[in-house]
Design a protein around this motif. Structure first.
Motif, PDB file in Angstrom:
ATOM      1  N   ASN A  99       0.849  -1.196   0.000  1.00  0.00           N
ATOM      2  CA  ASN A  99       0.000   0.000   0.000  1.00  0.00           C
ATOM      3  C   ASN A  99       0.881   1.241   0.000  1.00  0.00           C
TER       4      ASN A  99
ATOM      5  N   THR B 262      -6.505  -0.845  -6.470  1.00  0.00           N
ATOM      6  CA  THR B 262      -6.959   0.550  -6.545  1.00  0.00           C
ATOM      7  C   THR B 262      -5.842   1.410  -7.125  1.00  0.00           C
TER       8      THR B 262
ATOM      9  N   SER C  93      -2.470  -1.150  -3.607  1.00  0.00           N
ATOM     10  CA  SER C  93      -3.144   0.150  -3.600  1.00  0.00           C
ATOM     11  C   SER C  93      -2.121   1.244  -3.872  1.00  0.00           C
TER      12      SER C  93
END
Length: 663
Positions: free
Chosen positions: A160, A208, A184
């Motif tokens: 992330n 994402t 992400s």
């Protein structure tokens, strides 16, 4: 409410201190730095103020430090760079200022660094790229400047990366495409320039990708179509040019696609109609041309469709009327022509509709009057003439416990307007149907499904005949009642009438309830069970109810002093996954009916006085754990055990079984 007690520093052996999610105020006592054995310190989600104590740099064994979600001020102490064992440093959602200390790059074991939602300034230290164990790096929502360090591409374990809502400039480093574990990536709301690196298409785990609100230019890389796990792709609010890449239609898990407020040209790819999981599609404020692809009508989960301020031409596809979950449709400020499809009135969930500033002709489907927010008055078009619909045809009346389920076909004529609802009325067959007051009216019954509209009447009298009629309703008013159909509900289960189950139509749960009541009556119980018709079954001792529809899935009564034989009625609990009757005084054989429990995962009859052979339980194909130890079972070890491929635990000791174990 109060502060962190400084007396805690006297607990010299303390290894873990967790005071999070309280209402602590005041400053953090520097004396906590004396807890030399502390490994875990959690003070998050309080109202603590002041600075982070520099004395925390003395906590040589500290592995996790959570100070997030407070009101801490000042800079991040450089002394934290001495915490060589630190794996988690969470300081987000405070009021911290100053630069990110360079010494944090020396925390070689760090896995999580979360500094987001503060007021940090300066550049991102390039040394953070040496934290090879880092999995999470959150620096978003600060005031960081400068470029994104290319060294971050060295963080091979990073999952992330959030750098959004800062003041970062320069280009997106292509080295970020080397982060093979990244799930992400958030770079939104900065001042990033240049092209989107095609290398981002190598991020196979990415779910994402947020690049919106920057100054990115160039075309959208077609390589982004390789991101098979991508769920959110937001590129809106940039200066991207060129066509929408057709490979984006391969992103089968995509839930949101945001390309608004760019300078995109060309047509909308029909391949976007393949995005079966898509819930939001934003393509507004571009320079898109051509027709709206009818394939967009395949997006069965779409809730938001925004195509306004483009140069789209042609007619509005009637296929958009198939978007049953659509809540917002904005096609305004284009060059669309032709009539508004009547099918748009099928969008029963539509809350917002905008069609202005096009070249639409004809009349407005009357059913669109019901959309709460619309601009239909700006179209200067009349509403289409409608009349009341024809009569529906009742197809089936299915009896249930004190209920009747009615299904019907739509009328052959809808009167020129979409049918918005159905009304239903019923009366006891023995009553005088000519008297309107004898009928019970139920308005606005409406259930969609492949079998047509249907509705279930509940609260009826069992073994009593009822006559039923249905009528359709559209913008023109109420249609005529259908021909009469009849049905007779059955008498509800004692469990429903007594209140043990709330839904009389749930015949499966009623059957479970009745089986348990029969088992109760068969047991010799020294410890009283609370199984009763007037008690919610979910509150019965040892009973778990779950699933949709609700069924009994677990029965656990260990050590309850149960006597008598094991009730064969328990074999009727067809959705049971866990049956535990261990350590009781049960006798007699194991019921052969238990072989019907095909969903059973665990059967525990350990420590009872069961006798006889082990019955054929091979029907329990999902059985993983079988505990029959410490009983008085006799006979051979069952040969069917050889076929129980899911078995993980098998306890047969403490019995009088004979023979050889099957191979």
């Amino acid at each position: 409410m109060g502060g962190v007690p400084p007396e805690l520093a006297n607990l010299s052996r303390l290894e873990s201190l967790r005071l999070h999610s309280n209402q602590l105020t005041g400053i953090i006592p520097p004396s906590l730095g004396n807890l030399s054995k502390l490994e875990y310190l959690s003070l998050y989600s309080n109202q603590l103020t002041g600075a982070i104590p520099k004395a925390f740099g003395s906590l040589a064994k500290l592995e996790s430090l959570y100070l997030n979600s407070n009101q801490l001020t000042g800079g991040i102490p450089t002394e934290l760079g001495s915490l060589s064992r630190l794996e988690v440093l969470s300081l987000y959602s405070n009021h911290l200022t100053g630069e990110i200390p360079l010494v944090l790059a020396s925390l070689a074991k760090l896995e999580t660094l979360s500094l987001s939602s503060n007021q940090l300034t300066g550049e991102i230290p390039t040394g953070l790229g040496s934290l090879v164990k880092l999995e999470t790096l959150y620096l978003n929502s600060n005031q960081l400047t400068g470029e994104i360090p290319t060294e971050l591409g060295n963080l091979a374990k990073l999952q992330n990366l959030r750098l959004g809502s800062n003041e970062l400039t320069g280009q997106i480093p292509s080295e970020l495409g080397d982060l093979s574990e990244l799930q992400s990536l958030d770079l939104r709301s900065n001042s990033l320039t240049g092209r989107i690196p095609a290398e981002l298409g190598n991020l196979a785990e990415l779910a994402t990708l947020y690049l919106d609100g920057n100054d990115l230019t160039g075309e959208i890389p077609s390589e982004l179509g390789n991101l098979s796990k991508l769920r959110y792709l937001l590129l809106n609010g940039n200066a991207l040019t060129g066509r929408i890449p057709t490979p984006l239609g391969d992103l089968s898990k995509l839930e949101a696609l945001g390309l608004s407020s760019n300078q995109l040209t060309g047509t909308i790819p029909r391949e976007l109609g393949n995005l079966s999981e898509l819930e939001s599609l934003y393509l507004s404020f571009n320079q898109l041309t051509g027709e709206i692809p009818p394939a967009l009508g395949h997006l069965s989960k779409l809730e938001y469709l925004s195509l306004y301020v483009n140069q789209l031409t042609g007619q509005i596809p009637p296929e958009l009327g198939d978007l049953s979950k659509l809540q917002s449709l904005n096609l305004s400020f284009n060059q669309l022509t032709g009539q508004i499809p009547a099918e748009l009135a099928n969008l029963s969930n539509l809350e917002s509709l905008s069609l202005r500033r096009n070249r639409l002709t004809g009349c407005i489907p009357a059913g669109l009057r019901n959309v709460p927010t619309n601009d239909l008055d700006q179209l200067r078009l009349p509403f289409c003439f409608v009349s009341a619909p024809g009569a529906p045809i009742i197809g089936a009346v299915t009896p249930g416990p004190a209920s009747l389920s009615i299904s019907w076909d739509r009328p052959s004529s809808d009167g020129g307007s979409v049918i918005t609802a159905y009304d239903l009325r019923h009366v006891e067959t023995a009553a005088d149907e000519a008297i309107d007051s004898n009928w019970t009216l139920v308005e606005d019954v409406w259930t969609t499904g492949t079998g047509g509209p249907q509705y279930t009447l509940s609260g009826l009298i069992g073994d009593t005949g009822y006559d039923i009629q249905v009528r359709a309703v559209n913008a023109g008013g109420d249609g005529p009642w259908s021909a009469t159909a009849t049905g007779t509900p059955s008498t509800p289960s004692v469990c429903a009438t007594g209140g043990a189950i709330a839904d009389a139509a749930n015949t499966g749960l009623a059957s479970d309830c009745e089986a348990l009541l029969a088992a109760r009556d068969a047991l010799a119980v020294s410890a009283t069970l609370n199984w009763a018709e007037d008690t919610d079954i979910a509150r019965w001792d040892g009973v778990r109810v779950s699933g949709t529809p609700r069924r009994v899935t677990r029965l656990s009564l260990p050590g309850k002093g149960l006597g008598g034989t094991v009730p064969a009625e328990l074999g009727r609990l067809s959705m049971l996954s866990d049956l535990n009757l261990r350590t009781n005084g049960l006798s007699g054989p194991i019921p052969a009916e238990f072989g019907n429990l095909t969903d059973l995962v665990r059967l525990n009859l350990h420590t009872n006085q069961l006798t006889g052979p082990v019955p054929d339980l091979s029907g329990m194909a999902n059985l993983e754990e079988l505990y029959l130890a410490r009983n008085k079972l006799t006979g051979p070890i069952p040969a069917w055990l050889d076929g129980m491929t899911e078995m993980r635990e098998l306890w047969l000791w403490g019995n009088e079984l004979s023979g050889t174990f099957p191979t």
